[in-house]
Design a protein around this motif. Structure first.
Motif, PDB file in Angstrom:
ATOM      1  N   LEU A  20      45.821  12.121   7.643  1.00  0.00           N
ATOM      2  CA  LEU A  20      46.606  13.095   8.506  1.00  0.00           C
ATOM      3  C   LEU A  20      47.809  13.644   7.939  1.00  0.00           C
ATOM      4  CD1 LEU A  20      47.836  11.659  11.837  1.00  0.00           C
ATOM      5  CD2 LEU A  20      47.356  10.376   9.860  1.00  0.00           C
ATOM      6  N   GLN A  21      48.129  14.814   8.427  1.00  0.00           N
ATOM      7  CA  GLN A  21      49.535  15.360   7.638  1.00  0.00           C
ATOM      8  C   GLN A  21      50.607  14.295   7.742  1.00  0.00           C
ATOM      9  OE1 GLN A  21      50.610  19.124   8.828  1.00  0.00           O
ATOM     10  NE2 GLN A  21      48.567  20.166   8.172  1.00  0.00           N
ATOM     11  N   ALA A  22      50.836  13.927   8.851  1.00  0.00           N
ATOM     12  CA  ALA A  22      52.090  12.567   9.048  1.00  0.00           C
ATOM     13  C   ALA A  22      51.576  11.829  10.149  1.00  0.00           C
ATOM     14  CB  ALA A  22      53.383  13.683   9.606  1.00  0.00           C
ATOM     15  N   ALA A  23      51.825  10.653   9.569  1.00  0.00           N
ATOM     16  CA  ALA A  23      51.345   9.348  10.096  1.00  0.00           C
ATOM     17  C   ALA A  23      52.223   9.260  11.650  1.00  0.00           C
ATOM     18  CB  ALA A  23      51.463   8.264   9.711  1.00  0.00           C
ATOM     19  N   LEU A  24      51.668   8.770  12.736  1.00  0.00           N
ATOM     20  CA  LEU A  24      52.327   8.684  13.874  1.00  0.00           C
ATOM     21  C   LEU A  24      52.478   7.205  14.234  1.00  0.00           C
ATOM     22  CD1 LEU A  24      49.846  11.416  15.697  1.00  0.00           C
ATOM     23  CD2 LEU A  24      52.178  11.697  15.055  1.00  0.00           C
ATOM     24  N   SER A  25      53.673   7.025  15.194  1.00  0.00           N
ATOM     25  CA  SER A  25      53.639   5.608  15.654  1.00  0.00           C
ATOM     26  C   SER A  25      54.472   5.653  16.666  1.00  0.00           C
ATOM     27  CB  SER A  25      54.351   4.983  14.378  1.00  0.00           C
ATOM     28  OG  SER A  25      54.725   3.375  15.115  1.00  0.00           O
ATOM     29  N   TRP A  26      54.079   4.969  17.615  1.00  0.00           N
ATOM     30  CA  TRP A  26      54.819   4.487  19.003  1.00  0.00           C
ATOM     31  C   TRP A  26      55.335   3.058  19.204  1.00  0.00           C
ATOM     32  CZ3 TRP A  26      50.347   7.368  18.578  1.00  0.00           C
ATOM     33  CH2 TRP A  26      50.510   8.657  18.622  1.00  0.00           C
ATOM     34  N   THR A  27      56.454   2.968  19.678  1.00  0.00           N
ATOM     35  CA  THR A  27      56.816   1.268  20.009  1.00  0.00           C
ATOM     36  C   THR A  27      56.255   1.231  21.327  1.00  0.00           C
ATOM     37  OG1 THR A  27      58.812   2.180  21.322  1.00  0.00           O
ATOM     38  CG2 THR A  27      59.126   1.518  18.764  1.00  0.00           C
ATOM     39  N   TRP A  28      56.285   0.153  21.773  1.00  0.00           N
ATOM     40  CA  TRP A  28      55.823  -0.378  23.252  1.00  0.00           C
ATOM     41  C   TRP A  28      56.279   0.609  24.293  1.00  0.00           C
ATOM     42  CZ3 TRP A  28      51.733  -2.373  25.329  1.00  0.00           C
ATOM     43  CH2 TRP A  28      51.517  -2.796  26.708  1.00  0.00           C
ATOM     44  N   GLU A  29      57.560   0.572  24.207  1.00  0.00           N
ATOM     45  CA  GLU A  29      58.505   1.445  25.326  1.00  0.00           C
ATOM     46  C   GLU A  29      58.059   2.883  25.091  1.00  0.00           C
ATOM     47  OE1 GLU A  29      60.727   0.350  27.560  1.00  0.00           O
ATOM     48  OE2 GLU A  29      60.276  -1.789  26.637  1.00  0.00           O
ATOM     49  N   GLU A  30      57.895   3.432  24.007  1.00  0.00           N
ATOM     50  CA  GLU A  30      57.361   4.963  23.796  1.00  0.00           C
ATOM     51  C   GLU A  30      55.960   4.824  24.525  1.00  0.00           C
ATOM     52  OE1 GLU A  30      60.240   5.742  19.969  1.00  0.00           O
ATOM     53  OE2 GLU A  30      58.038   5.028  19.667  1.00  0.00           O
ATOM     54  N   PHE A  31      55.269   4.140  24.083  1.00  0.00           N
ATOM     55  CA  PHE A  31      53.722   4.089  24.479  1.00  0.00           C
ATOM     56  C   PHE A  31      53.567   4.015  25.904  1.00  0.00           C
ATOM     57  CE2 PHE A  31      49.373   3.031  24.870  1.00  0.00           C
ATOM     58  CZ  PHE A  31      48.599   3.658  23.620  1.00  0.00           C
ATOM     59  N   ILE A  32      54.082   3.361  26.700  1.00  0.00           N
ATOM     60  CA  ILE A  32      54.157   3.324  28.186  1.00  0.00           C
ATOM     61  C   ILE A  32      54.745   4.332  28.900  1.00  0.00           C
ATOM     62  CG2 ILE A  32      53.444   0.814  28.294  1.00  0.00           C
ATOM     63  CD1 ILE A  32      56.395   0.129  29.274  1.00  0.00           C
ATOM     64  N   ALA A  33      55.664   5.178  28.061  1.00  0.00           N
ATOM     65  CA  ALA A  33      56.313   6.316  28.561  1.00  0.00           C
ATOM     66  C   ALA A  33      55.309   7.546  28.444  1.00  0.00           C
ATOM     67  CB  ALA A  33      57.601   6.580  28.103  1.00  0.00           C
ATOM     68  N   LEU A  34      54.229   7.309  27.732  1.00  0.00           N
ATOM     69  CA  LEU A  34      53.360   8.676  27.388  1.00  0.00           C
ATOM     70  C   LEU A  34      52.560   8.733  28.846  1.00  0.00           C
ATOM     71  CD1 LEU A  34      51.777   7.701  24.057  1.00  0.00           C
ATOM     72  CD2 LEU A  34      53.584   9.526  24.373  1.00  0.00           C
ATOM     73  N   PRO A  35      52.210  10.044  29.181  1.00  0.00           N
ATOM     74  CA  PRO A  35      51.617  10.270  30.288  1.00  0.00           C
ATOM     75  C   PRO A  35      50.218   9.481  30.054  1.00  0.00           C
ATOM     76  CG  PRO A  35      51.826  12.342  28.996  1.00  0.00           C
ATOM     77  CD  PRO A  35      52.168  11.338  28.145  1.00  0.00           C
ATOM     78  N   ALA A  36      49.918   8.557  31.422  1.00  0.00           N
ATOM     79  CA  ALA A  36      48.816   7.903  31.400  1.00  0.00           C
ATOM     80  C   ALA A  36      47.843   7.979  32.591  1.00  0.00           C
ATOM     81  CB  ALA A  36      49.408   6.705  32.032  1.00  0.00           C
ATOM     82  N   GLU A  37      46.581   7.873  32.388  1.00  0.00           N
ATOM     83  CA  GLU A  37      45.507   8.080  33.208  1.00  0.00           C
ATOM     84  C   GLU A  37      45.047   6.868  33.840  1.00  0.00           C
ATOM     85  OE1 GLU A  37      42.595  10.407  30.952  1.00  0.00           O
ATOM     86  OE2 GLU A  37      44.215  11.850  30.548  1.00  0.00           O
ATOM     87  N   ASN A  38      44.323   6.891  35.001  1.00  0.00           N
ATOM     88  CA  ASN A  38      43.544   5.468  35.543  1.00  0.00           C
ATOM     89  C   ASN A  38      41.975   5.708  35.430  1.00  0.00           C
ATOM     90  OD1 ASN A  38      46.059   4.215  36.567  1.00  0.00           O
ATOM     91  ND2 ASN A  38      46.265   6.273  37.374  1.00  0.00           N
ATOM     92  N   PRO A  39      41.684   5.738  34.525  1.00  0.00           N
ATOM     93  CA  PRO A  39      39.866   5.728  34.620  1.00  0.00           C
ATOM     94  C   PRO A  39      39.098   4.772  35.080  1.00  0.00           C
ATOM     95  CG  PRO A  39      40.740   4.993  32.209  1.00  0.00           C
ATOM     96  CD  PRO A  39      41.773   5.308  33.055  1.00  0.00           C
ATOM     97  N   THR A  40      38.151   4.909  35.993  1.00  0.00           N
ATOM     98  CA  THR A  40      37.175   3.993  36.571  1.00  0.00           C
ATOM     99  C   THR A  40      36.095   4.358  35.777  1.00  0.00           C
ATOM    100  OG1 THR A  40      38.336   4.005  38.769  1.00  0.00           O
ATOM    101  CG2 THR A  40      35.997   3.392  38.756  1.00  0.00           C
ATOM    102  N   VAL A  41      35.444   3.527  35.162  1.00  0.00           N
ATOM    103  CA  VAL A  41      34.473   3.563  34.301  1.00  0.00           C
ATOM    104  C   VAL A  41      33.636   2.333  34.296  1.00  0.00           C
ATOM    105  CG1 VAL A  41      35.587   4.994  32.726  1.00  0.00           C
ATOM    106  CG2 VAL A  41      35.486   2.604  32.389  1.00  0.00           C
TER     107      VAL A  41
END
Ligand SMILES: Nc1nc2c(c(=O)[nH]1)N[C@H]1C(S)=C(S)[C@@H](COP(=O)(O)O)O[C@H]1N2
Ligand SMILES: [Mo]
Length: 219
Positions: A73-94
């Motif tokens: 990919l053009q530019a690698a991506l990375s999130w810390t734990w804090e950044e990750f849990i601040a991302l928009p979240a979903e609640n899937p039931t599967v």
């Protein structure tokens, strides 16, 4: 591991203590029935939550945890734990389906859709190698991770995901056999060619669609 049967005696409390009842679940105490069309061919309904791990449960300090998307990919991506849990979240039931033949219905999770994670990924890659703490890998076509069908989850049943089930975070790809849902996931490597992962190298099916019973190579 608990299996649903209709012919096991159920314990019955009497004045003499607990005795085996002369009745069976077929007449009394039958659990709510499920729509059999939700269970893929060759699978049985599991009410517990078995743990299947090829090695020991890795422990990771959240301050050292990150989730990365690298490779083609053009530019690698990375999130810390804090950044990750601040991302928009979903609640899937599967519903989830293990190749060892258990299926579990209506499991509830919380996490980030792969569509969200891949939003900033400019790539011509068609395949993904998912990698985890402890060295586990699994491979998928990129398109199996998109379209609202895959998440990196960090809660199960309203609680932080337990270490034995992949906590702090695991992949969840419920439309494929559960070995594709890598526990302790730390990243995705986007690739132009398909590279078999851990179980896929040992003869598991490359794709793993439970509705087509794609269990082993050649299925
Ligand atoms: N990192 C890692 N992920 C893994 C595994 C593993 O051994 N290591 N086992 C896979 C298999 S075969 C299954 S069935 C599920 C089991 O998940 P569970 O233990 O939460 O039921 O995790 C999958 N993800
Ligand atoms: Mo599995």
């Amino acid at each position: 591991m608990e299996r649903l049967t209709d012919d096991e005696p159920v314990p019955l409390a009497t004045s003499k203590g607990v005795q085996l009842a002369p009745i069976t679940r077929g007449f009394h105490g039958r659990r709510p029935t499920v729509d059999p069309s939700r269970i893929p061919p060759g699978q049985y309904l599991e009410r517990g939550f078995p743990v299947l791990s090829a090695g020991p449960t890795p422990r990771v300090d959240l301050s050292a945890w990150s989730f990365a998307i690298d490779g083609a990919l053009q530019a690698a991506l990375s999130w810390t734990w804090e950044e990750f849990i601040a991302l928009p979240a979903e609640n899937p039931t599967v519903d989830i389906h293990c190749v060892t033949k258990w299926s579990k219905l209506d499991t509830t999770w919380r996490g980030v859709s792969l569509d969200t994670l891949l939003e900033e990924a400019h790539t011509g890659a068609a395949y993904v190698t998912v990698w985890s703490d402890g060295g586990y890998t699994t491979n998928l076509p990129l398109e199996d991770l998109t379209g609202g069908r895959a998440w990196v989850v960090y809660e199960y049943n309203g609680e932080p995901l337990a270490p034995e089930h992949g906590g702090p975070a695991r992949l969840l790809v419920p439309h494929l056999y559960f070995w594709k849902s890598a526990k302790w996931v730390r990243g995705l490597t986007l690739t132009l060619d398909d590279q078999p992962g851990f179980w896929e190298q040992y003869g598991y099916h490359n794709h793993g669609d439970p509705w087509l019973e794609q269990r082993y190579q050649g299925d």
